[in-house]
Scaffold this motif. Structure first.
Motif, mmCIF file in Angstrom:
data_model
loop_
_atom_site.group_PDB
_atom_site.id
_atom_site.type_symbol
_atom_site.label_atom_id
_atom_site.label_comp_id
_atom_site.label_asym_id
_atom_site.label_seq_id
_atom_site.Cartn_x
_atom_site.Cartn_y
_atom_site.Cartn_z
ATOM 1 N N GLN A 155 -7.861 -16.790 2.785
ATOM 2 C CA GLN A 155 -6.795 -17.271 1.917
ATOM 3 C C GLN A 155 -5.474 -16.658 2.393
ATOM 4 O O GLN A 155 -5.355 -15.447 2.515
ATOM 5 N N GLY A 156 -4.514 -17.514 2.651
ATOM 6 C CA GLY A 156 -3.247 -17.063 3.228
ATOM 7 C C GLY A 156 -2.174 -16.793 2.195
ATOM 8 O O GLY A 156 -2.347 -15.947 1.328
ATOM 9 N N THR A 157 -1.085 -17.542 2.272
ATOM 10 C CA THR A 157 0.034 -17.320 1.361
ATOM 11 C C THR A 157 0.473 -18.626 0.722
ATOM 12 O O THR A 157 0.339 -19.700 1.333
ATOM 13 N N ASN A 158 0.996 -18.541 -0.504
ATOM 14 C CA ASN A 158 1.576 -19.723 -1.140
ATOM 15 C C ASN A 158 3.082 -19.804 -0.896
ATOM 16 O O ASN A 158 3.761 -20.649 -1.475
ATOM 17 N N ASN A 159 3.584 -18.899 -0.064
ATOM 18 C CA ASN A 159 5.001 -18.867 0.315
ATOM 19 C C ASN A 159 5.935 -18.565 -0.855
ATOM 20 O O ASN A 159 7.143 -18.757 -0.742
ATOM 21 N N LEU A 160 5.361 -18.063 -1.948
ATOM 22 C CA LEU A 160 6.168 -17.681 -3.110
ATOM 23 C C LEU A 160 6.024 -16.188 -3.386
ATOM 24 O O LEU A 160 6.977 -15.436 -3.311
ATOM 25 N N PHE A 161 4.778 -15.767 -3.706
ATOM 26 C CA PHE A 161 4.554 -14.344 -3.968
ATOM 27 C C PHE A 161 3.120 -13.912 -3.717
ATOM 28 O O PHE A 161 2.815 -12.724 -3.784
ATOM 29 N N VAL A 162 2.231 -14.848 -3.428
ATOM 30 C CA VAL A 162 0.836 -14.527 -3.127
ATOM 31 C C VAL A 162 0.655 -14.539 -1.617
ATOM 32 O O VAL A 162 1.065 -15.493 -0.948
ATOM 33 N N ALA A 163 0.056 -13.481 -1.076
ATOM 34 C CA ALA A 163 -0.092 -13.414 0.374
ATOM 35 C C ALA A 163 -1.270 -12.545 0.801
ATOM 36 O O ALA A 163 -1.414 -11.415 0.325
ATOM 37 N N TRP A 164 -2.100 -13.101 1.653
ATOM 38 C CA TRP A 164 -3.113 -12.366 2.439
ATOM 39 C C TRP A 164 -4.151 -11.649 1.567
ATOM 40 O O TRP A 164 -4.599 -10.556 1.874
ATOM 41 N N GLN A 165 -4.610 -12.307 0.501
ATOM 42 C CA GLN A 165 -5.557 -11.646 -0.396
ATOM 43 C C GLN A 165 -6.949 -11.508 0.212
ATOM 44 O O GLN A 165 -7.675 -10.581 -0.151
ATOM 45 N N THR A 166 -7.332 -12.421 1.095
ATOM 46 C CA THR A 166 -8.627 -12.229 1.756
ATOM 47 C C THR A 166 -8.592 -10.953 2.584
ATOM 48 O O THR A 166 -9.532 -10.156 2.571
ATOM 49 N N LEU A 167 -7.519 -10.748 3.304
ATOM 50 C CA LEU A 167 -7.385 -9.534 4.116
ATOM 51 C C LEU A 167 -7.456 -8.279 3.255
ATOM 52 O O LEU A 167 -8.187 -7.342 3.572
ATOM 53 N N THR A 168 -6.720 -8.261 2.168
ATOM 54 C CA THR A 168 -6.594 -7.023 1.386
ATOM 55 C C THR A 168 -7.711 -6.812 0.367
ATOM 56 O O THR A 168 -8.015 -5.671 0.023
ATOM 57 N N HIS A 169 -8.329 -7.900 -0.123
ATOM 58 C CA HIS A 169 -9.245 -7.726 -1.250
ATOM 59 C C HIS A 169 -10.635 -8.323 -1.096
ATOM 60 O O HIS A 169 -11.480 -8.081 -1.966
ATOM 61 N N ALA A 170 -10.891 -9.088 -0.054
ATOM 62 C CA ALA A 170 -12.236 -9.653 0.078
ATOM 63 C C ALA A 170 -13.275 -8.547 0.228
ATOM 64 O O ALA A 170 -13.147 -7.685 1.092
ATOM 65 N N ASN A 171 -14.262 -8.549 -0.659
ATOM 66 C CA ASN A 171 -15.380 -7.586 -0.587
ATOM 67 C C ASN A 171 -14.912 -6.154 -0.420
ATOM 68 O O ASN A 171 -15.547 -5.343 0.258
ATOM 69 N N ASN A 172 -13.790 -5.831 -1.054
ATOM 70 C CA ASN A 172 -13.220 -4.478 -0.914
ATOM 71 C C ASN A 172 -13.649 -3.629 -2.106
ATOM 72 O O ASN A 172 -13.184 -3.833 -3.227
ATOM 73 N N PRO A 173 -14.535 -2.660 -1.886
ATOM 74 C CA PRO A 173 -15.106 -1.917 -3.025
ATOM 75 C C PRO A 173 -14.185 -0.856 -3.599
ATOM 76 O O PRO A 173 -14.440 -0.331 -4.681
ATOM 77 N N HIS A 174 -13.130 -0.495 -2.899
ATOM 78 C CA HIS A 174 -12.314 0.668 -3.274
ATOM 79 C C HIS A 174 -11.369 0.351 -4.434
ATOM 80 O O HIS A 174 -10.971 -0.794 -4.614
#
Length: 354
Positions: free
Chosen positions: A335-354
């Protein structure tokens, strides 16, 4: 905010190991225009944003520069290439030296969108890079040119407005270490989320935003886009379009994620609403035909890249089964960016246990 150092370290490890989906998400981010080291920021003293960004005097430039600063901050942390940090600082410094105010009808929304991205970028750079001499000036910019437009909320508009305004307010509070502003944002959020996502426990009618004056059945139905049958997980904007619902869901999750990092976990208070909102919208986003009593049988899909943060907490950390949300989320990675304020959530949060 939104991503802790432990989360970033997890992401960096996964990317360096070429593990998926993080490697593909990283490649997507680095190939985007927002990661460019040749970007020239376009600050304006007065950003003027009218309805549907007409006029658009610096609106797109500001939002995209803010997303670029966040993108470059992530690139810096993952690669440790100082060029990315330097470019992020250049963009943030250009704006903090220039912008004074936001005007016209969409100013609160614009300020929320840009403020959410600016603060994510600023936190990463401030605490992980060696030097940022103008970090204090950036904080002054946030307090003077952003905070006044968003801190009081916007009770009568569609809920995605007030939700992103509170998301940005919270981010500013964290950056400024201002507990008073933080507490105001939390208080507003605690009333806005229940007024955005319906649960049967609310009663026959949805809750309403305090201070909105929306208090009769007719007014509530009108506010909920003419929808008079209320179902678990329905949102105030479901019958408007899923794109705006996506904005609201993103801010609900982003806000809770930040409070969790800050030591005040609000997820337990909003978990049922976030879980059912994700599942309800995901079901129809995946192609299920709506019944006649939902938006008159016609919906407008397009939820956007907004599910990873909420899904990660509810499923990865808490172990909740969310079949529709899981199918939607995994099928749309990265999942990339909506060019407004959401960006790169797969990178930062996919399966991230911390």
């Amino acid at each position: 905010m939104l991503v802790s150092r432990a989360q970033l370290d997890f992401v960096r490890t996964q990317v360096n190991a070429n593990a998926q989906p993080w490697r593909n998400a990283y490649t997507q981010m680095m190939a985007s225009k927002y990661a460019s080291l040749s970007r020239t920021p376009k600050p304006r003293a007065i950003v003027e944003c009218g309805p549907t960004s007409n006029p658009n005097l610096g609106c797109t430039d500001e939002r995209e520069d803010a997303i670029a600063a966040y993108t470059l901050s992530l690139a810096w942390y993952i690669t440790r290439n100082s060029q990315y940090a330097t470019k992020a600082i250049q963009i943030m410094d250009a704006w903090s030296a220039t912008v004074q105010d936001h005007t016209n009808s969409n100013a609160p929304l614009q300020t929320g969108w840009a403020g959410a991205s600016w603060t994510r970028a600023a936190e990463i750079i401030r605490y992980t890079y060696t030097s940022w001499p103008n970090a204090g000036r950036f904080g002054t910019m946030l307090r003077n040119a952003y905070l006044p437009k968003i801190i009081n909320g916007h009770a009568t508009n569609n809920g995605n407005w007030e939700l992103v305004m509170m998301e940005a307010t919270l981010g500013i509070a964290v950056y400024l270490e201002d507990r008073t502003v933080y507490d105001r944002a939390v208080a507003k959020y605690r009333t806005r989320v229940p007024a955005y996502v319906y649960l049967p426990s609310d009663g026959a009618l949805p809750k309403t935003p305090p201070g909105s004056g929306i208090d009769t059945r007719t007014e509530i139905v009108n506010y909920w886009q003419g929808q008079s049958t209320f179902m678990e997980g329905l949102t105030q904007e479901t019958c408007r379009d899923f794109t705006h619902v996506g904005y609201g869901i993103a801010s609900i999750a982003d806000f809770a994620e930040t409070t969790r990092i800050q030591g005040q976990d609000l997820y337990p208070e909003i978990a049922d609403r976030l879980r059912t909102a994700l599942g309800f919208q995901a079901k129809y986003e995946l192609g299920t035909a709506p019944p006649s009593n939902l938006c008159g049988g016609t919906i407008h899909r397009g939820l956007g890249p907004v599910t990873e943060v909420g899904y990660n907490h509810l499923h990865t950390r808490l172990g909740l089964t969310m079949p529709n949300t899981q199918t939607l989320t995994e099928s749309r990675r990265p999942q990339g960016t909506n060019n407004l304020f959401v960006a790169w959530q797969t990178l930062t949060h996919a399966n991230n246990p911390h």
